[in-house]
Each structure stands twice: as C-alpha cells, then as structure tokens.
Design a protein around this motif. Structure first.
Motif, PDB file in Angstrom:
ATOM      1  N   GLU A 106       0.956  -1.281   0.120  1.00 49.80           N
ATOM      2  CA  GLU A 106      -0.178   0.003   0.022  1.00 49.80           C
ATOM      3  C   GLU A 106       0.887   1.320   0.096  1.00 49.80           C
ATOM      4  O   GLU A 106       0.732   2.263  -0.695  1.00 49.80           O
ATOM      5  N   ALA A 107       1.795   1.164   0.716  1.00 48.58           N
ATOM      6  CA  ALA A 107       2.711   2.158   0.870  1.00 48.58           C
ATOM      7  C   ALA A 107       3.584   2.483  -0.580  1.00 48.58           C
ATOM      8  O   ALA A 107       3.762   3.602  -1.072  1.00 48.58           O
ATOM      9  N   LYS A 112       1.371   5.661   1.484  1.00 48.59           N
ATOM     10  CA  LYS A 112       1.127   5.477   2.852  1.00 48.59           C
ATOM     11  C   LYS A 112       0.229   4.326   2.989  1.00 48.59           C
ATOM     12  O   LYS A 112      -0.118   3.623   2.076  1.00 48.59           O
ATOM     13  N   PHE A 113       0.019   4.083   4.381  1.00 46.31           N
ATOM     14  CA  PHE A 113      -0.666   2.740   4.830  1.00 46.31           C
ATOM     15  C   PHE A 113      -1.800   2.982   5.771  1.00 46.31           C
ATOM     16  O   PHE A 113      -1.957   4.204   6.383  1.00 46.31           O
ATOM     17  N   ASN A 114      -2.353   1.891   6.172  1.00 48.03           N
ATOM     18  CA  ASN A 114      -3.738   2.155   6.921  1.00 48.03           C
ATOM     19  C   ASN A 114      -3.185   1.786   8.415  1.00 48.03           C
ATOM     20  O   ASN A 114      -2.776   0.415   8.749  1.00 48.03           O
ATOM     21  N   MET A 225       0.264   8.358   9.874  1.00 49.65           N
ATOM     22  CA  MET A 225      -0.291   8.352  11.419  1.00 49.65           C
ATOM     23  C   MET A 225       0.505   9.843  11.942  1.00 49.65           C
ATOM     24  O   MET A 225       1.423  10.212  11.478  1.00 49.65           O
ATOM     25  N   THR A 226       0.063   9.887  13.324  1.00 48.86           N
ATOM     26  CA  THR A 226       0.542  11.167  13.830  1.00 48.86           C
ATOM     27  C   THR A 226       1.404  10.883  14.810  1.00 48.86           C
ATOM     28  O   THR A 226       1.927  11.743  15.636  1.00 48.86           O
ATOM     29  N   ASP A 227       2.104   9.688  15.087  1.00 50.90           N
ATOM     30  CA  ASP A 227       3.137   9.246  15.698  1.00 50.90           C
ATOM     31  C   ASP A 227       4.649   9.656  15.405  1.00 50.90           C
ATOM     32  O   ASP A 227       5.297   9.072  14.508  1.00 50.90           O
ATOM     33  N   GLU A 228       5.088  10.926  15.774  1.00 53.08           N
ATOM     34  CA  GLU A 228       6.340  11.496  15.392  1.00 53.08           C
ATOM     35  C   GLU A 228       7.625  10.526  15.745  1.00 53.08           C
ATOM     36  O   GLU A 228       8.533  10.279  15.050  1.00 53.08           O
TER      37      GLU A 228
END
Length: 365
Positions: A106-107, A112-114, A225-228
């Motif tokens: 997907e990436a 990007k991915f789910n 995702m929002t995980d830095e």
C-alpha cells in the motif's frame, strides 16, 4: 484458487500464465511469488491471479478471533484438540507477516498505509508475548529460512518490545517502540527491488539509494499516522552513536531513545539471519559482536539489557560443539559470559572459558 494480488503471499505459486490488459505476458505458470513479483503485477495493473490452494488458509475473521482468544489466555483451536501455544504464536506471526506485506505494498502504491490495520494485527501478537518467558526459544522458533523484509521487520518489532520492557518502559511505551521496530524499514518499498535483492556488492550510487529508505520511511509514516516517534525511528535506525551512521551522522545525544532500542534489535536480528555480514550466524558470536558495539556504536543500556536477559535463557539449551560433541549448557561463566560450562553426552564437562579451542557451533531448540 483465484485471488486479488493484494492478498498474495510470498511462496504462493501461480497455476496459469498471467497477462496484462494489453496482452503482455507478465508472469508464467509455476512462478513462486516474491515481493518483487507483486510489485510487477501492480505496475501492469493486474488485479487477480490464479494460485495453488494454500495448505493452511486462515481467514481474517478467524485470525482476529484467534488473536483475541490468545491474548486473553483462551484456547484458539477450532476443533476439540487444543493447539499448543507455540503453534498459536507461529500462526499469529504468519498473519502479521501478511499484514506487513499489505502495508508495504500500500505504501508503495499510494505513499501511505492504513495505520489502524497495522495496530489491529501487531497489538494482539505483542500482548501474547507475556506468555513467552524464554525469549531465546521464541526468537529462534520464529526464525525463517526465507528471510525477507517482512519477517525481519516483525522480528525486530518483537525484540524491541522485550527490550523496552526490560528497560522499564510502560506497556503503552513498549508497544509504541515495538511498532517503531515493526515499521522501521517500511521505506524500502520505495527502493528498487533490484537494489534491495542484489546479491553482488552495491555500487556507490546504489548504496546511496538504499540508504534513502530511512528518509522514505519517515515520510511514509508521517503521511500515515500522527506518531512522530515512530517516524523518527524509521529515519534514525541506521545512526550510530559515534556519528558514523546515516542519513544525518547523528551523535549519541541526538538519537531518539526509542531508536536506540530498535537499532539494537535491528542489528541483532540482522546478524541472526546472516544479512549483517554473517554467512553462518552463530548466536553466541552474534551476542559477542553486539556486546562489542555497545562501546561506542550502540547505546549501552539496551545492549546490556539484551545480554542480561538472553544469556540466562541459554541454561538448559542443547548445543553442538566445534569438536562434534553434543551437550547442554549448565552454567554461564561470570568471568567470560560467552564461554559457558557444557555437560556433554559422555557425562563430562567442557568449560569453554578454559578450553579455548572449543566453541559452540549451534544452539538447538
């Protein structure tokens, strides 16, 4: 059986020739699918292919039901015969490999991915790790002959979880670190499969392109995702504390603590698979090499945690010595932690700290 290409798995075998819409022959009957074959099918806009039936086909619904039961300690067997915990863990591992493959592809196609799908597959397996106290046995059990980017990444994620736990991180933080290990190489989807799978030494330009997977991974995770912190793990996992790593030649204090943990797991798992310069990986030698890297290259805290928690698990393990004898490790030597005391089949003892010409060739589970 007819299957969508996004559900293909490494090892599936085509039962018919595959053609693009334009009539171009893409893959032949009998092809054993690898990740680059799936990429090729996607590039030619092939949606479905015919493959041989799989020996053990587990549906997504069955997997998540089994994962939920496993995490709660219940039996996952669909028959009256209870499946051993080892087999449950192996089944979860295989399904998590398939999940990573889907995220990777997907990436590759959309950048990007789910993220929800990643968590839905990874979290039940991580929660089940509490049942596996013998980490040496677990990691060896999950080692595969067909090592690839997918299996490597999952093993790194699992070991990262253990390291984080041993270092005192909370369950939530340990899972986040595990996810960083799981996704650390996702950027390789943007590197040519010719370069990723090249057996000969890479040229300077090819090496630079491969190194860019760290930057690609950071960007893909940021888009997904929002995980830095997870994105930073992907960006920094090849940095070394003496500044000789890449892509930014960071020093010790500039590397994120989560990355310091994942880097140890990444290098150790790479050594075990032979992809870190070892054509005949030896567990004792791998640990000795990691131990040496803890003095300037890798952070000493996760390195020491790895030593302290893996070495005691060696006691009771069967080994094959370099002289052909088989035996059992009965004690670790405090003076030389990589030279244990072995009781061999003749009821004699071999103290490897004194018999320096002897070595452990193989650890047997």
């Amino acid at each position: 059986m007819r299957i969508h290409i996004m559900n293909l798995q490494d090892g599936d075998r085509l039962t018919a020739d595959t053609f693009s819409e334009a009539g171009l022959h893409v893959l032949g009957q009998g092809t054993v699918i690898k990740s680059e074959d799936i990429t090729l099918l996607m590039q030619h806009r092939v949606d479905y292919v015919d493959i041989e039936p799989r020996e053990e086909e587990i549906t997504e619904a069955e997997f998540f039901a089994a994962a939920a039961k496993f995490a709660s300690g219940a039996s996952t067997s669909t028959s009256t015969k209870e499946e051993p915990p080892e087999e449950e863990m192996k089944s979860q591992f295989i399904q998590t490999v398939h999940n990573y493959q889907s995220a990777f592809l997907e990436a590759l196609t959309v950048g990007k991915f789910n993220a929800t799908m990643v968590d839905d597959a990874l979290q039940p397996m991580v929660e089940g790790l509490d049942e596996q106290k013998d980490v040496v046995h677990l990691l060896m059990m999950l080692e595969r002959d067909d090592v690839n980017n997918y299996t490597h990444s999952i093993q790194v994620g699992l070991l990262s979880f253990y390291l984080a736990n041993w270092l005192g991180y909370s369950q939530k933080e340990s899972y986040q670190i595990s996810r960083g290990g799981y996704l650390h190489d996702i950027g390789k989807c943007k590197v040519s499969h010719r370069i990723r799978n090249k057996m000969e030494p890479l040229t300077a330009d090819e090496q630079l392109e491969l190194q860019r997977h760290t930057i690609y991974g950071h960007d893909i995770i940021k888009s997904s995702m929002t995980d830095e912190a997870t994105a930073l793990v992907a960006l920094q996992h090849h940095e070394l504390e003496d500044g000789t790593g890449y892509p930014m030649q960071l020093k010790k204090d500039e590397i994120h603590p989560y990355t310091q943990i994942v880097s140890v797991a990444d290098i150790y798992i790479g050594m075990r698979s032979g992809s870190h310069g070892s054509s005949n990986p030896n567990l004792i030698n791998n640990l000795r090499d990691i131990y040496a890297m803890g003095f300037g290259k890798l952070n000493e805290k996760p390195v020491q945690a790895l030593m302290q928690h893996l070495l005691p698990n060696f006691i009771g393990k069967q080994v094959l010595l370099s002289n052909g004898e088989r035996g059992v490790i009965v004690m670790n030597n405090t003076s030389d932690i990589f030279k244990p005391l072995i009781k061999v089949e003749s009821e004699q003892y071999r103290d490897l700290s004194k018999e320096r010409t002897l070595a452990i060739n193989e650890l047997i589970i």
